[in-house]
Design an enzyme around this catalytic site. Structure first.
Site, PDB file in Angstrom:
ATOM      1  N   HIS A  93      -0.869  46.485 -12.052  1.00  0.00           N
ATOM      2  CA  HIS A  93      -0.746  45.738 -10.801  1.00  0.00           C
ATOM      3  C   HIS A  93      -2.122  45.571 -10.166  1.00  0.00           C
ATOM      4  O   HIS A  93      -2.967  46.453 -10.233  1.00  0.00           O
ATOM      5  CB  HIS A  93       0.195  46.475  -9.847  1.00  0.00           C
ATOM      6  CG  HIS A  93       0.617  45.653  -8.683  1.00  0.00           C
ATOM      7  ND1 HIS A  93      -0.188  45.458  -7.585  1.00  0.00           N
ATOM      8  CD2 HIS A  93       1.762  44.957  -8.450  1.00  0.00           C
ATOM      9  CE1 HIS A  93       0.442  44.685  -6.720  1.00  0.00           C
ATOM     10  NE2 HIS A  93       1.624  44.366  -7.219  1.00  0.00           N
ATOM     11  N   GLU A 162      -0.212  38.050 -12.071  1.00  0.00           N
ATOM     12  CA  GLU A 162      -0.259  38.580 -10.722  1.00  0.00           C
ATOM     13  C   GLU A 162      -1.729  38.654 -10.299  1.00  0.00           C
ATOM     14  O   GLU A 162      -2.347  39.701 -10.356  1.00  0.00           O
ATOM     15  CB  GLU A 162       0.387  39.977 -10.784  1.00  0.00           C
ATOM     16  CG  GLU A 162       1.061  40.409  -9.539  1.00  0.00           C
ATOM     17  CD  GLU A 162       0.225  41.438  -8.824  1.00  0.00           C
ATOM     18  OE1 GLU A 162       0.515  41.642  -7.658  1.00  0.00           O
ATOM     19  OE2 GLU A 162      -0.717  41.999  -9.380  1.00  0.00           O
TER      20      GLU A 162
END
Length: 174
Positions: A93, A162
């Site tokens: 992430h 992302e």
């Protein structure tokens, strides 16, 4: 896939609020929709227990790169995550990349998670500077190649674009 990363939000009362989502998922027309909740570690067990008899899956938000245990205060291993009953894990992430997770660490985490038979949600993405310098494709390629070193099968991996530059900015990638 709809993956709800709850980040550092929620409490025990929040767990029951997903009943509406569980009921929604029971409708025939949504049978193929995959919904995964990734709560903070403190709620992981509660989410696993609450969703047991539903088609909603639960995942962790990250793990330590050592698969089993060690003297890593505040960390959690993929083995611990698996033993709770989670089926997924978010790795790479952008917030963790900003905090120091590099491609080598991310690769170790992916290998650890796959060894524990967890499904990996592998986040890849570039910074704003890299985007402005037209390096998006080369950065993503490098992240994928280095993140998947020694990984033979990728059928347990969900790739999530992302980008670092859109987190908290309200900007939406095209």
């Amino acid at each position: 896939y709809f993956i709800a990363n709850l980040k550092m939000y929620g409490n025990k009362k929040y767990v029951k609020s997903i009943k509406k989502v569980i009921d929604f998922k029971k409708k025939k027309k949504y049978a193929k929709v995959k919904i995964i909740y990734c709560p903070p570690y403190t709620l992981l067990s509660d989410f696993v227990n609450y969703t047991k008899s539903s088609s909603i899956d639960v995942g962790a938000q990250n793990c330590h790169q050592d698969e089993f245990s060690g003297s890593y205060t505040g960390s959690i291993s993929s083995n611990m995550i698996k033993s709770i009953g989670a089926k997924y894990i978010i790795i790479g992430h952008s917030e963790n990349r900003i905090s120091g997770d590099n491609n080598l660490i991310i690769n170790k985490k992916i290998v650890s998670a796959l060894n524990q038979k967890l499904n990996v949600i592998f986040c890849i993405g570039e910074t704003l500077k890299e985007k402005k310098n037209n390096k998006t494709k080369s950065i993503l390629k490098k992240q994928v190649i280095n993140g998947l070193k020694k990984v033979k099968k990728i059928n347990k991996i969900i790739f999530a674009y992302e980008p670092v530059w859109c987190i908290g900015t309200g900007k939406i990638p095209k």
